[in-house]
Write a protein that holds these residues in place. Sequence first.
Motif, PDB file in Angstrom:
ATOM      1  N   LYS A  12     -40.255  -4.615  12.705  1.00 36.62           N
ATOM      2  CA  LYS A  12     -41.007  -4.760  11.454  1.00 36.62           C
ATOM      3  C   LYS A  12     -42.062  -3.806  10.970  1.00 36.62           C
ATOM      4  O   LYS A  12     -42.298  -2.963  12.092  1.00 36.62           O
ATOM      5  N   TYR A  52     -34.521 -13.586   4.462  1.00 35.34           N
ATOM      6  CA  TYR A  52     -35.447 -14.834   4.837  1.00 35.34           C
ATOM      7  C   TYR A  52     -35.223 -16.128   3.749  1.00 35.34           C
ATOM      8  O   TYR A  52     -36.069 -16.996   3.676  1.00 35.34           O
ATOM      9  N   LEU A  55     -36.133 -19.604   4.557  1.00 32.61           N
ATOM     10  CA  LEU A  55     -37.543 -20.030   4.689  1.00 32.61           C
ATOM     11  C   LEU A  55     -38.289 -19.895   3.264  1.00 32.61           C
ATOM     12  O   LEU A  55     -39.554 -19.927   3.398  1.00 32.61           O
ATOM     13  N   PHE A  60     -45.894 -20.149   3.880  1.00 29.92           N
ATOM     14  CA  PHE A  60     -46.063 -18.574   4.243  1.00 29.92           C
ATOM     15  C   PHE A  60     -45.096 -17.657   3.724  1.00 29.92           C
ATOM     16  O   PHE A  60     -45.383 -16.506   4.062  1.00 29.92           O
ATOM     17  N   LYS A  63     -46.333 -14.445   2.012  1.00 26.58           N
ATOM     18  CA  LYS A  63     -47.028 -13.697   2.873  1.00 26.58           C
ATOM     19  C   LYS A  63     -46.145 -12.858   3.623  1.00 26.58           C
ATOM     20  O   LYS A  63     -46.213 -11.616   3.956  1.00 26.58           O
ATOM     21  N   LEU A  64     -45.039 -13.820   4.063  1.00 28.95           N
ATOM     22  CA  LEU A  64     -44.170 -12.817   4.933  1.00 28.95           C
ATOM     23  C   LEU A  64     -43.278 -11.688   4.131  1.00 28.95           C
ATOM     24  O   LEU A  64     -43.325 -10.872   4.523  1.00 28.95           O
ATOM     25  N   ARG A  88     -33.270 -12.761  21.577  1.00 30.47           N
ATOM     26  CA  ARG A  88     -34.179 -13.691  21.259  1.00 30.47           C
ATOM     27  C   ARG A  88     -35.113 -14.038  22.277  1.00 30.47           C
ATOM     28  O   ARG A  88     -36.389 -13.818  22.219  1.00 30.47           O
ATOM     29  N   THR A  94     -41.433 -17.220  18.361  1.00 30.04           N
ATOM     30  CA  THR A  94     -42.119 -16.724  17.163  1.00 30.04           C
ATOM     31  C   THR A  94     -43.399 -16.508  17.014  1.00 30.04           C
ATOM     32  O   THR A  94     -44.083 -15.460  16.397  1.00 30.04           O
ATOM     33  N   ARG A 105     -42.881  -9.415  21.999  1.00 35.02           N
ATOM     34  CA  ARG A 105     -44.013 -10.257  21.156  1.00 35.02           C
ATOM     35  C   ARG A 105     -45.074 -10.643  22.203  1.00 35.02           C
ATOM     36  O   ARG A 105     -46.302 -10.385  22.004  1.00 35.02           O
ATOM     37  N   VAL A 112     -48.410 -14.626  14.445  1.00 34.91           N
ATOM     38  CA  VAL A 112     -47.024 -14.974  13.929  1.00 34.91           C
ATOM     39  C   VAL A 112     -46.907 -14.014  12.787  1.00 34.91           C
ATOM     40  O   VAL A 112     -45.717 -13.499  12.606  1.00 34.91           O
ATOM     41  N   GLY A 113     -47.812 -13.718  12.063  1.00 29.20           N
ATOM     42  CA  GLY A 113     -47.703 -13.048  10.743  1.00 29.20           C
ATOM     43  C   GLY A 113     -47.637 -11.513  10.993  1.00 29.20           C
ATOM     44  O   GLY A 113     -47.743 -10.680  10.169  1.00 29.20           O
ATOM     45  N   ASN A 115     -45.783 -10.336  14.001  1.00 24.03           N
ATOM     46  CA  ASN A 115     -44.963 -10.293  15.473  1.00 24.03           C
ATOM     47  C   ASN A 115     -44.199  -9.424  15.716  1.00 24.03           C
ATOM     48  O   ASN A 115     -43.083  -9.475  16.570  1.00 24.03           O
TER      49      ASN A 115
HETATM   50  P1  GDP Z   1     -38.342 -15.893  14.133  1.00 27.81           P
HETATM   51  O1  GDP Z   1     -36.861 -16.272  14.037  1.00 27.81           O
HETATM   52  O2  GDP Z   1     -38.578 -15.883  15.329  1.00 27.81           O
HETATM   53  O3  GDP Z   1     -38.626 -14.534  13.463  1.00 27.81           O
HETATM   54  O4  GDP Z   1     -39.099 -16.871  13.293  1.00 27.81           O
HETATM   55  P2  GDP Z   1     -38.682 -17.629  11.707  1.00 27.81           P
HETATM   56  O5  GDP Z   1     -37.122 -17.415  11.265  1.00 27.81           O
HETATM   57  O6  GDP Z   1     -39.020 -19.100  11.977  1.00 27.81           O
HETATM   58  O7  GDP Z   1     -39.902 -16.907  10.809  1.00 27.81           O
HETATM   59  C1  GDP Z   1     -39.421 -15.697  10.127  1.00 27.81           C
HETATM   60  C2  GDP Z   1     -40.705 -14.954  10.272  1.00 27.81           C
HETATM   61  O8  GDP Z   1     -41.698 -15.591   9.503  1.00 27.81           O
HETATM   62  C3  GDP Z   1     -41.544 -15.033  11.761  1.00 27.81           C
HETATM   63  O9  GDP Z   1     -41.072 -13.920  12.612  1.00 27.81           O
HETATM   64  C4  GDP Z   1     -42.775 -14.642  11.244  1.00 27.81           C
HETATM   65  O10 GDP Z   1     -43.134 -13.244  11.044  1.00 27.81           O
HETATM   66  C5  GDP Z   1     -42.966 -15.158  10.110  1.00 27.81           C
HETATM   67  N1  GDP Z   1     -43.620 -16.636   9.990  1.00 27.81           N
HETATM   68  C6  GDP Z   1     -43.113 -17.738  10.739  1.00 27.81           C
HETATM   69  N2  GDP Z   1     -44.025 -18.889  10.513  1.00 27.81           N
HETATM   70  C7  GDP Z   1     -45.018 -18.316  10.119  1.00 27.81           C
HETATM   71  C8  GDP Z   1     -46.447 -18.977   9.809  1.00 27.81           C
HETATM   72  O11 GDP Z   1     -46.694 -20.000   9.968  1.00 27.81           O
HETATM   73  N3  GDP Z   1     -47.181 -18.073   9.151  1.00 27.81           N
HETATM   74  C9  GDP Z   1     -47.041 -16.677   8.928  1.00 27.81           C
HETATM   75  N4  GDP Z   1     -48.077 -15.936   8.317  1.00 27.81           N
HETATM   76  N5  GDP Z   1     -45.830 -16.432   9.135  1.00 27.81           N
HETATM   77  C10 GDP Z   1     -44.801 -16.910   9.673  1.00 27.81           C
END
Ligand code: GDP
Length: 152
Positions: A12, A52, A55, A60, A63-64, A88, A94, A105, A112-113, A115
């Motif tokens: 990223k 994404y 999601l 979020f 912001k993502l 993974r 995450t 990580r 998380v934002g 990562n």
């Molecule tokens: P991953 O598969 O481990 O990357 O996680 P997810 O697919 O659930 O989420 C995708 C990405 O969204 C994550 O890697 C984070 O960068 C972001 N993200 C997930 N949850 C949050 C959150 O609660 N807050 C924020 N700011 N970003 C989030």
Amino acid sequence: MSTTEQTYIMIKPDGVQRGLVGEIIARFEKRGFKLAALKMETPSKELLEKHYGDLADKPFFPKLVKYMLSGPVICMVWEGLDAVKTGRVMLGATNPLASNPGTIRGDYALQVGMNVCHGSDSVENAKKEIELWFNNDVKQYKLDAAQWIYEA
Ligand code: GDP
Ligand code: MG
């Protein structure tokens, strides 16, 4: 489980800015995975919203997408035994605060934002992501080291 399983791994914008590209590539190389595709890209908002898409309803999400638009990313396909699940595990949880030391990580991130990296979460999604990011333009070649990585 197959030795030709492929996963989509992406560094990223924060990972690129913090100089972690070589480190992350080295971890996958040293583990024994074969690099099948690699490029730097400045993805469009549309591409990221597709990537994404699952999601889109999350609070979020905007912001993502903004985070992912903040600079170029490194897109990769890594191939090998149990590549999706193992990828993974190498990335960590995450939320970096919940990631074990020794994971990417867990070693290089706190929030998380921010990562650092992405990894496909299932074989099915890996296929979708490799099509989305590489249009399936993945190299096929024999990794000579494979004889020292896989049992006969
Ligand atoms: P991953 O598969 O481990 O990357 O996680 P997810 O697919 O659930 O989420 C995708 C990405 O969204 C994550 O890697 C984070 O960068 C972001 N993200 C997930 N949850 C949050 C959150 O609660 N807050 C924020 N700011 N970003 C989030
Ligand atoms: Mg995910």
